[in-house]
Enzyme design. Structure first.
Site, mmCIF file in Angstrom:
data_model
loop_
_atom_site.group_PDB
_atom_site.id
_atom_site.type_symbol
_atom_site.label_atom_id
_atom_site.label_comp_id
_atom_site.label_asym_id
_atom_site.label_seq_id
_atom_site.Cartn_x
_atom_site.Cartn_y
_atom_site.Cartn_z
ATOM 1 C CD GLU A 64 -29.091 47.688 -116.024
ATOM 2 O OE1 GLU A 64 -29.811 46.873 -115.346
ATOM 3 O OE2 GLU A 64 -29.237 48.827 -116.401
ATOM 4 C CB ALA A 98 -33.673 52.934 -118.430
ATOM 5 N N GLY A 155 -41.317 52.069 -114.493
ATOM 6 C CA GLY A 155 -40.880 53.188 -115.197
ATOM 7 C C GLY A 155 -41.224 54.330 -114.197
ATOM 8 C CB ALA A 172 -43.879 47.206 -110.731
HETATM 9 P P1 FAD Z 1 -43.116 50.065 -108.519
HETATM 10 O O1 FAD Z 1 -42.700 48.815 -107.971
HETATM 11 O O2 FAD Z 1 -44.482 50.257 -108.950
HETATM 12 O O3 FAD Z 1 -43.089 51.107 -107.289
HETATM 13 C C1 FAD Z 1 -42.939 52.762 -107.671
HETATM 14 C C2 FAD Z 1 -43.462 53.393 -106.367
HETATM 15 O O4 FAD Z 1 -44.797 53.291 -106.127
HETATM 16 C C3 FAD Z 1 -42.672 53.032 -105.126
HETATM 17 O O5 FAD Z 1 -42.563 54.174 -104.383
HETATM 18 C C4 FAD Z 1 -43.552 51.823 -104.468
HETATM 19 O O6 FAD Z 1 -43.422 52.040 -102.965
HETATM 20 C C5 FAD Z 1 -45.154 52.510 -104.932
HETATM 21 N N1 FAD Z 1 -45.999 51.586 -104.906
HETATM 22 C C6 FAD Z 1 -45.798 50.382 -105.343
HETATM 23 N N2 FAD Z 1 -47.306 49.542 -105.492
HETATM 24 C C7 FAD Z 1 -48.132 50.507 -105.102
HETATM 25 C C8 FAD Z 1 -49.673 50.450 -104.539
HETATM 26 N N3 FAD Z 1 -50.100 49.410 -104.697
HETATM 27 N N4 FAD Z 1 -49.946 51.768 -104.037
HETATM 28 C C9 FAD Z 1 -49.328 52.830 -103.691
HETATM 29 N N5 FAD Z 1 -47.718 52.791 -104.194
HETATM 30 C C10 FAD Z 1 -47.457 51.646 -104.567
HETATM 31 N N6 FAD Z 1 -36.369 52.197 -115.684
HETATM 32 C C11 FAD Z 1 -36.609 52.166 -117.112
HETATM 33 O O7 FAD Z 1 -37.462 53.172 -117.683
HETATM 34 N N7 FAD Z 1 -36.142 51.253 -117.922
HETATM 35 C C12 FAD Z 1 -35.523 50.180 -117.458
HETATM 36 O O8 FAD Z 1 -34.996 49.262 -117.974
HETATM 37 C C13 FAD Z 1 -35.386 50.278 -115.895
HETATM 38 N N8 FAD Z 1 -34.464 49.374 -115.185
HETATM 39 C C14 FAD Z 1 -34.260 49.232 -113.883
HETATM 40 C C15 FAD Z 1 -33.500 48.072 -113.177
HETATM 41 C C16 FAD Z 1 -33.428 48.297 -111.988
HETATM 42 C C17 FAD Z 1 -32.681 47.149 -111.141
HETATM 43 C C18 FAD Z 1 -33.933 49.165 -111.194
HETATM 44 C C19 FAD Z 1 -33.634 49.167 -109.724
HETATM 45 C C20 FAD Z 1 -34.640 50.445 -111.789
HETATM 46 C C21 FAD Z 1 -34.860 50.080 -113.185
HETATM 47 N N9 FAD Z 1 -35.412 51.279 -113.783
HETATM 48 C C22 FAD Z 1 -35.792 51.241 -115.067
HETATM 49 C C23 FAD Z 1 -36.015 52.467 -112.821
HETATM 50 C C24 FAD Z 1 -37.583 52.184 -112.334
HETATM 51 O O9 FAD Z 1 -38.408 52.361 -113.837
HETATM 52 C C25 FAD Z 1 -37.947 53.505 -111.592
HETATM 53 O O10 FAD Z 1 -37.201 53.431 -110.261
HETATM 54 C C26 FAD Z 1 -39.316 53.683 -111.285
HETATM 55 O O11 FAD Z 1 -39.928 55.069 -110.802
HETATM 56 C C27 FAD Z 1 -39.916 52.580 -110.335
HETATM 57 O O12 FAD Z 1 -40.196 51.375 -111.041
HETATM 58 P P2 FAD Z 1 -40.608 49.972 -110.164
HETATM 59 O O13 FAD Z 1 -40.857 49.046 -110.893
HETATM 60 O O14 FAD Z 1 -39.816 49.982 -109.011
HETATM 61 O O15 FAD Z 1 -42.230 50.721 -109.732
#
Ligand code: FAD
Length: 336
Positions: A64, A98, A155, A172
């Site tokens: 990455e 990020a 995010g 997401a």
């Molecule tokens: P989600 O999957 O939406 O989850 C976020 C939270 O919401 C979790 O606690 C989940 O349990 C909860 N949730 C999900 N769906 C629901 C629902 N329907 N109802 C209630 N709660 C729910 N950040 C950046 O800004 N740029 C990047 O390029 C970047 N790359 C990353 C790459 C990897 C491999 C990882 C692990 C993280 C990365 N991040 C990046 C960080 C990421 O954006 C953060 O961790 C963010 O807080 C969560 O994103 P997510 O897509 O996991 O969110």
């Protein structure tokens, strides 16, 4: 798809060597690439969908990078990306906004990785601070650039400003559904958290939401960094038990500077094992020793993962070609 042109009538072996040099390991054993003979050239397709790379149990190692923070840093990032791509990882991913990087360069760098260096690439995309129009604009950029893989993320919730924006994305999973609708040709990945996402009410709840993300169209998941493999093994068991059967890519962050420790842990909420703490305490004040020890710790983690049947590893390089090369050299026999 990425097309390479090789002279027609060339011995298959010669062209195959050329391809392996140019496009790396992903060309291996892909006899389907030979086809479409033209008068002068034979066109060769390199399959670029990450879901296909992850299809079998052959060990894969991806790297990455993050885009530059300011315009002045562009050159240094371009150099790092070139050197990291020269290591021929199975694919490279480019973060979106990020690690201090700005989002405007994500697709451009991902395009370069694929088109210039012949390495499959993936662009990250976050949605929580974006309008649907911004998201659609990024997706169009990806389509125009021939990017085939996207890591669909929520995010982090901004500390300033409103969340969620009215009529926009909350999680997401909504982004995954949206991409499926407007850009169904993209291979979509998502993020997952062996120690639970910091905001999750419980690990069980987090895994339930993970299942929704996979059911919506995530074809693989990449984990947050972790420093204790036993936490990851336990998580894998819980994912599989919950019916999440897509490939899981283990995300490994080599900690090579003392000041990285606090920030990484603060961002990820990861536990730090005593063994790792001793390494930082002992070597942390000597940059060269800390770098070597950090690469060795990450290598050790990866070897243990592979020896326990985990085939897909993603390394957070922090744009440091030396770190990426250190890991890949340490694993040269294991990943070939
Ligand atoms: P989600 O999957 O939406 O989850 C976020 C939270 O919401 C979790 O606690 C989940 O349990 C909860 N949730 C999900 N769906 C629901 C629902 N329907 N109802 C209630 N709660 C729910 N950040 C950046 O800004 N740029 C990047 O390029 C970047 N790359 C990353 C790459 C990897 C491999 C990882 C692990 C993280 C990365 N991040 C990046 C960080 C990421 O954006 C953060 O961790 C963010 O807080 C969560 O994103 P997510 O897509 O996991 O969110």
């Amino acid at each position: 798809m990425l097309y390479f042109e090789v002279p027609a009538g060339d011995e298959v072996g010669t062209s195959f060597d050329f391809l392996q040099e140019t496009a790396g390991e992903q060309c291996k054993n892909r006899s389907a690439f030979w086809g479409l003979s033209t008068l002068q050239y034979t066109k060769v397709e390199v399959l670029m969908k990450i879901s296909e790379l992850l299809h079998d149990d052959k060990v894969s190692l991806s790297l990455e990078v993050f885009p530059p923070k300011t315009t002045t840093a562009i050159e240094s990032v371009t150099r790092s990306v070139k050197e990291i791509a020269a290591l021929k990882p199975d694919f490279m991913s480019v973060t979106y906004g990020a690690g201090g990087g700005t989002s405007e360069h994500t697709v451009r760098i991902a395009k370069d990785i694929k088109a210039t260096y012949g390495v499959p690439s993936m662009a990250h995309l976050t949605c929580v601070s974006s309008t649907k129009e911004t998201v659609d604009g990024q997706l169009r950029l990806m389509q125009d650039a021939g990017i085939e893989n996207v890591l669909a993320l929520r995010g982090d919730i901004p500390t300033d400003g409103d969340f969620p924006l009215p009529n926009q994305f909350h999680y997401a999973v909504e982004l995954v559904r949206h991409i499926k609708e407007v850009a169904p040709e993209l291979c979509i990945g998502g993020a997952c958290y062996p120690e639970g996402h910091p905001e999750a009410v419980s690990k069980a709840e987090d895994i339930r939401h993970m299942k929704e993300k996979v059911d919506a169209g995530c074809e693989f998941l990449t984990t947050q960094m972790f420093f204790d493999n036993s936490i990851f093994y336990n998580y894998m068991y819980r994912l599989r038990e919950a019916g999440i059967l897509v490939p899981i890519i283990a995300g490994i962050m080599p900690i090579t500077r003392k000041n990285q420790v606090e920030r990484s842990i603060q961002l990820s909420g990861s536990c730090v094992p005593a063994r790792f703490k001793s390494i930082v305490d002992w070597f942390g004040d000597d940059p060269a020793k800390m770098k070597q020890a950090g690469i060795a710790y990450a290598t050790d983690q990866i070897i243990d993962l592979i020896a326990n049947g985990i085939s897909h590893i993603h390394v957070y390089t922090m744009n440091d070609p030396e770190v990426a090369a250190g890991i890949m050299n340490n694993l040269s026999e294991i990943i070939k």
